[in-house]
Design a protein around this motif. Structure first.
Motif, PDB file in Angstrom:
ATOM      1  N   ALA A   1       0.834  -1.201   0.000  1.00 19.69           N
ATOM      2  CA  ALA A   1       0.000   0.000   0.000  1.00 19.69           C
ATOM      3  C   ALA A   1       0.869   1.251   0.000  1.00 19.69           C
ATOM      4  O   ALA A   1       1.943   1.290   0.584  1.00 19.69           O
ATOM      5  N   TYR A   2       0.359   2.266  -0.682  1.00 22.81           N
ATOM      6  CA  TYR A   2       1.034   3.563  -0.741  1.00 22.81           C
ATOM      7  C   TYR A   2       0.993   4.214   0.644  1.00 22.81           C
ATOM      8  O   TYR A   2      -0.062   4.294   1.280  1.00 22.81           O
ATOM      9  N   SER A   3       2.144   4.721   1.120  1.00 20.02           N
ATOM     10  CA  SER A   3       2.236   5.249   2.477  1.00 20.02           C
ATOM     11  C   SER A   3       1.795   6.698   2.588  1.00 20.02           C
ATOM     12  O   SER A   3       1.582   7.196   3.682  1.00 20.02           O
ATOM     13  N   GLY A   4       1.632   7.375   1.438  1.00 19.31           N
ATOM     14  CA  GLY A   4       1.250   8.776   1.466  1.00 19.31           C
ATOM     15  C   GLY A   4       2.416   9.721   1.635  1.00 19.31           C
ATOM     16  O   GLY A   4       2.242  10.906   1.859  1.00 19.31           O
ATOM     17  N   GLN A   5       3.637   9.205   1.522  1.00 21.25           N
ATOM     18  CA  GLN A   5       4.829  10.036   1.686  1.00 21.25           C
ATOM     19  C   GLN A   5       5.735   9.850   0.475  1.00 21.25           C
ATOM     20  O   GLN A   5       6.481   8.883   0.369  1.00 21.25           O
ATOM     21  N   LEU A   6       5.671  10.798  -0.471  1.00 25.56           N
ATOM     22  CA  LEU A   6       6.577  10.809  -1.615  1.00 25.56           C
ATOM     23  C   LEU A   6       7.498  12.011  -1.461  1.00 25.56           C
ATOM     24  O   LEU A   6       7.036  13.142  -1.297  1.00 25.56           O
ATOM     25  N   SER A   7       8.793  11.780  -1.493  1.00 26.06           N
ATOM     26  CA  SER A   7       9.731  12.899  -1.449  1.00 26.06           C
ATOM     27  C   SER A   7       9.721  13.601  -2.810  1.00 26.06           C
ATOM     28  O   SER A   7       9.271  13.028  -3.805  1.00 26.06           O
ATOM     29  N   PRO A   8      10.201  14.831  -2.898  1.00 27.23           N
ATOM     30  CA  PRO A   8      10.153  15.568  -4.156  1.00 27.23           C
ATOM     31  C   PRO A   8      10.886  14.895  -5.318  1.00 27.23           C
ATOM     32  O   PRO A   8      10.637  15.241  -6.476  1.00 27.23           O
ATOM     33  N   ASP A   9      11.781  13.941  -5.034  1.00 23.31           N
ATOM     34  CA  ASP A   9      12.519  13.296  -6.123  1.00 23.31           C
ATOM     35  C   ASP A   9      12.056  11.861  -6.369  1.00 23.31           C
ATOM     36  O   ASP A   9      12.740  11.096  -7.045  1.00 23.31           O
ATOM     37  N   GLN A  10      10.875  11.487  -5.831  1.00 26.46           N
ATOM     38  CA  GLN A  10      10.344  10.139  -6.029  1.00 26.46           C
ATOM     39  C   GLN A  10       9.099  10.171  -6.908  1.00 26.46           C
ATOM     40  O   GLN A  10       8.374  11.176  -6.958  1.00 26.46           O
ATOM     41  N   ILE A  11       8.828   9.046  -7.561  1.00 25.14           N
ATOM     42  CA  ILE A  11       7.679   8.928  -8.455  1.00 25.14           C
ATOM     43  C   ILE A  11       7.172   7.494  -8.408  1.00 25.14           C
ATOM     44  O   ILE A  11       7.962   6.557  -8.213  1.00 25.14           O
ATOM     45  N   VAL A  12       5.868   7.321  -8.516  1.00 24.72           N
ATOM     46  CA  VAL A  12       5.280   5.991  -8.697  1.00 24.72           C
ATOM     47  C   VAL A  12       4.573   6.014 -10.049  1.00 24.72           C
ATOM     48  O   VAL A  12       3.938   7.005 -10.423  1.00 24.72           O
ATOM     49  N   ILE A  13       4.671   4.919 -10.799  1.00 25.75           N
ATOM     50  CA  ILE A  13       4.185   4.908 -12.176  1.00 25.75           C
ATOM     51  C   ILE A  13       3.293   3.699 -12.414  1.00 25.75           C
ATOM     52  O   ILE A  13       3.361   2.690 -11.705  1.00 25.75           O
ATOM     53  N   GLY A  14       2.447   3.809 -13.449  1.00 28.35           N
ATOM     54  CA  GLY A  14       1.591   2.705 -13.833  1.00 28.35           C
ATOM     55  C   GLY A  14       2.379   1.582 -14.493  1.00 28.35           C
ATOM     56  O   GLY A  14       3.466   1.803 -15.049  1.00 28.35           O
ATOM     57  N   ALA A  15       1.814   0.385 -14.445  1.00 25.95           N
ATOM     58  CA  ALA A  15       2.500  -0.772 -15.028  1.00 25.95           C
ATOM     59  C   ALA A  15       2.711  -0.606 -16.530  1.00 25.95           C
ATOM     60  O   ALA A  15       3.720  -1.043 -17.085  1.00 25.95           O
ATOM     61  N   ALA A  16       1.750   0.057 -17.209  1.00 25.36           N
ATOM     62  CA  ALA A  16       1.886   0.265 -18.654  1.00 25.36           C
ATOM     63  C   ALA A  16       3.088   1.145 -18.973  1.00 25.36           C
ATOM     64  O   ALA A  16       3.825   0.901 -19.943  1.00 25.36           O
ATOM     65  N   LEU A  17       3.310   2.176 -18.159  1.00 22.61           N
ATOM     66  CA  LEU A  17       4.457   3.057 -18.376  1.00 22.61           C
ATOM     67  C   LEU A  17       5.766   2.314 -18.120  1.00 22.61           C
ATOM     68  O   LEU A  17       6.742   2.463 -18.867  1.00 22.61           O
ATOM     69  N   ALA A  18       5.789   1.508 -17.066  1.00 19.56           N
ATOM     70  CA  ALA A  18       6.997   0.737 -16.754  1.00 19.56           C
ATOM     71  C   ALA A  18       7.333  -0.226 -17.884  1.00 19.56           C
ATOM     72  O   ALA A  18       8.506  -0.399 -18.248  1.00 19.56           O
ATOM     73  N   GLU A  19       6.290  -0.836 -18.459  1.00 20.29           N
ATOM     74  CA  GLU A  19       6.514  -1.800 -19.538  1.00 20.29           C
ATOM     75  C   GLU A  19       6.998  -1.111 -20.810  1.00 20.29           C
ATOM     76  O   GLU A  19       7.920  -1.592 -21.474  1.00 20.29           O
ATOM     77  N   ARG A  20       6.388   0.026 -21.141  1.00 22.70           N
ATOM     78  CA  ARG A  20       6.722   0.692 -22.403  1.00 22.70           C
ATOM     79  C   ARG A  20       8.107   1.324 -22.376  1.00 22.70           C
ATOM     80  O   ARG A  20       8.801   1.367 -23.391  1.00 22.70           O
ATOM     81  N   LEU A  21       8.527   1.816 -21.209  1.00 22.87           N
ATOM     82  CA  LEU A  21       9.865   2.402 -21.095  1.00 22.87           C
ATOM     83  C   LEU A  21      10.900   1.398 -20.600  1.00 22.87           C
ATOM     84  O   LEU A  21      12.078   1.735 -20.464  1.00 22.87           O
ATOM     85  N   ASN A  22      10.452   0.186 -20.311  1.00 16.45           N
ATOM     86  CA  ASN A  22      11.347  -0.876 -19.854  1.00 16.45           C
ATOM     87  C   ASN A  22      12.118  -0.445 -18.602  1.00 16.45           C
ATOM     88  O   ASN A  22      13.349  -0.552 -18.520  1.00 16.45           O
ATOM     89  N   VAL A  23      11.354   0.079 -17.622  1.00 17.28           N
ATOM     90  CA  VAL A  23      11.959   0.500 -16.364  1.00 17.28           C
ATOM     91  C   VAL A  23      11.287  -0.233 -15.215  1.00 17.28           C
ATOM     92  O   VAL A  23      10.220  -0.817 -15.372  1.00 17.28           O
ATOM     93  N   THR A  24      11.920  -0.205 -14.068  1.00 16.99           N
ATOM     94  CA  THR A  24      11.371  -0.868 -12.901  1.00 16.99           C
ATOM     95  C   THR A  24      11.709  -0.037 -11.657  1.00 16.99           C
ATOM     96  O   THR A  24      12.327   1.034 -11.755  1.00 16.99           O
ATOM     97  N   ARG A  25      11.302  -0.537 -10.513  1.00 26.13           N
ATOM     98  CA  ARG A  25      11.558   0.170  -9.255  1.00 26.13           C
ATOM     99  C   ARG A  25      13.054   0.394  -9.060  1.00 26.13           C
ATOM    100  O   ARG A  25      13.864  -0.519  -9.244  1.00 26.13           O
ATOM    101  N   GLY A  26      13.400   1.634  -8.699  1.00 27.23           N
ATOM    102  CA  GLY A  26      14.806   1.989  -8.516  1.00 27.23           C
ATOM    103  C   GLY A  26      15.415   2.694  -9.710  1.00 27.23           C
ATOM    104  O   GLY A  26      16.455   3.349  -9.577  1.00 27.23           O
ATOM    105  N   ASP A  27      14.795   2.557 -10.894  1.00 25.88           N
ATOM    106  CA  ASP A  27      15.274   3.274 -12.076  1.00 25.88           C
ATOM    107  C   ASP A  27      14.842   4.736 -11.998  1.00 25.88           C
ATOM    108  O   ASP A  27      14.114   5.142 -11.091  1.00 25.88           O
ATOM    109  N   SER A  28      15.271   5.512 -13.012  1.00 20.90           N
ATOM    110  CA  SER A  28      14.987   6.945 -13.016  1.00 20.90           C
ATOM    111  C   SER A  28      14.201   7.346 -14.252  1.00 20.90           C
ATOM    112  O   SER A  28      14.337   6.743 -15.325  1.00 20.90           O
ATOM    113  N   LEU A  29      13.371   8.394 -14.091  1.00 18.92           N
ATOM    114  CA  LEU A  29      12.649   9.015 -15.188  1.00 18.92           C
ATOM    115  C   LEU A  29      12.853  10.519 -15.112  1.00 18.92           C
ATOM    116  O   LEU A  29      13.056  11.079 -14.036  1.00 18.92           O
TER     117      LEU A  29
END
Length: 365
Positions: free
Chosen positions: A134-162
């Motif tokens: 579950a989302y904790s409600g705390q995103l720092s200014p340099d963090q992002i959460v993305i949809g699975a479709a975006l992760a698949e199309r850009l071939n990125v995963t958790r820990g990568d950068s956008l």
């Protein structure tokens, strides 16, 4: 000979009616398919619209929503909204997401997305779910959460950068369920969520930028959301704001399914009417096959009214069975359609029996 009673007519009709409905199969099939179609369409439409209404708070993201385009509310306006209830602020815009790893295999350099900035209170209702939990409600200014479709199309995963605009973000999670996704309306690309401060880091919010600011309110228990919305519309009549309440969380989706249901019901009804021609021909052919039996009944003293009653009972019995089986099939089909359609539907309604569409389809049958 005196006229036969209803019991005697039914006894003759039942014995004369073949167990496999020989001669009346066309009547059975046409009525069964027509009633089942109408019942399934009506039940599915009712299930979806009721589920949308029941989940209004979650789909809207609050009890009342105030939105404005190409600007944010001032500090004074936000303070007025906070006096009405707990406020959550979001900013939404279309923006290009760029991978900071352009050498990744088959990954496009950038794709169009729906970028949403949220505050620490988001979401007021429901839960934003990530693959990691579950989302904790705390995103720092340099963090992002993305949809699975975006992760698949850009071939990125958790820990990568956008990269969005002038800012780079570290992917903190992959979204599996966005509670207010349906209430956001039409989107041109997959979603990405950052904090409000993270949105400002991008430098994309400039004079003339196309973005929408939304302020969702959670009202105290017992407060009528519709009354609050109407009061706000009168109070801020000159502010050029748009208002929604939880009862109209997804008006576009509601209209779409209602009109689709009406259209499909019209098609089913038209098919049922056209099938009536085949039913008429089938019943006429059936009675032609029964001429010897009718003649025998006449010789034995049955009146024309008795004969009419006997065969009307046969036709009525077959029609009643066809309608009953059609209603059963129309009741069981919608849950199967929901399972088969999966994520293609905006909501996943549970199984419930809705008497109104079933009674309507039976009446048409």
């Amino acid at each position: 000979m005196n006229a036969l009673g209803l019991t005697a007519c039914w006894s003759i009709a039942r014995r004369d009616l073949h167990a496999s409905f020989r001669g009346l199969r066309l009547l059975f099939i046409c009525l069964f398919l027509g009633v089942a179609t109408l019942a399934a369409i009506g039940s599915l439409t009712t299930m979806i619209t009721e589920e949308l209404a029941a989940r209004g708070r979650t789909l809207l993201g609050g009890d009342v929503e105030v939105s404005m385009t190409q600007r944010e509310a001032s500090a004074a306006e936000k303070e007025e909204l906070r006096q009405i209830g707990t406020m959550s602020e979001t900013v939404r815009m279309r923006a290009m997401a760029q991978s900071t790893y352009p050498d990744k295999s088959n990954a496009p350099p950038a794709i169009l997305t729906e970028l949403k900035g949220v505050d620490a209170v988001y979401p007021l209702y429901g839960m934003l779910r990530l693959q990691s939990g579950a989302y904790s409600g705390q995103l720092s200014p340099d963090q992002i959460v993305i949809g699975a479709a975006l992760a698949e199309r850009l071939n990125v995963t958790r820990g990568d950068s956008l990269r969005y605009g002038q800012a780079d973000f570290t992917i903190a999670g992959i979204i599996t369920d966005e509670p207010d996704r349906v209430g956001e309306g039409f989107t041109l690309g997959p979603v990405a969520i950052v904090s409000i401060d993270g949105m400002r880091r991008t430098g994309l919010i400039q004079p003339g930028s196309l973005y929408t600011s939304k302020y969702r309110l959670r009202l105290p228990t017992g407060i009528d959301a519709a009354a609050v919305r109407e009061s706000m519309e009168k109070r801020f009549v000159r502010a050029a704001w748009e208002f929604k309440d939880r009862d109209g969380a997804a008006p576009g989706i509601n209209r779409f399914f209602e009109r689709m249901g009406q259209f499909l019901s019209l098609i089913g009804l038209a098919a049922l009417v056209i099938a009536g021609i085949g039913v008429s021909n089938g019943v006429t052919s059936y009675l032609a096959l029964k001429r010897d039996g009718i003649a025998t009944l006449k010789i034995l003293g049955a009146t024309s009214a008795d004969i009419e009653r006997i065969y009307m009972m046969q036709v009525g019995a077959v029609a009643a069975l066809a309608i009953a089986f059609g209603i059963v099939a129309g009741t069981l089909l919608p849950p199967a359609i929901v399972v088969f359609a999966g994520d293609a539907l905006p909501v996943q309604p549970g199984f419930r029996i809705h008497p109104a569409p079933l009674a309507t389809s039976a009446a048409y049958g």
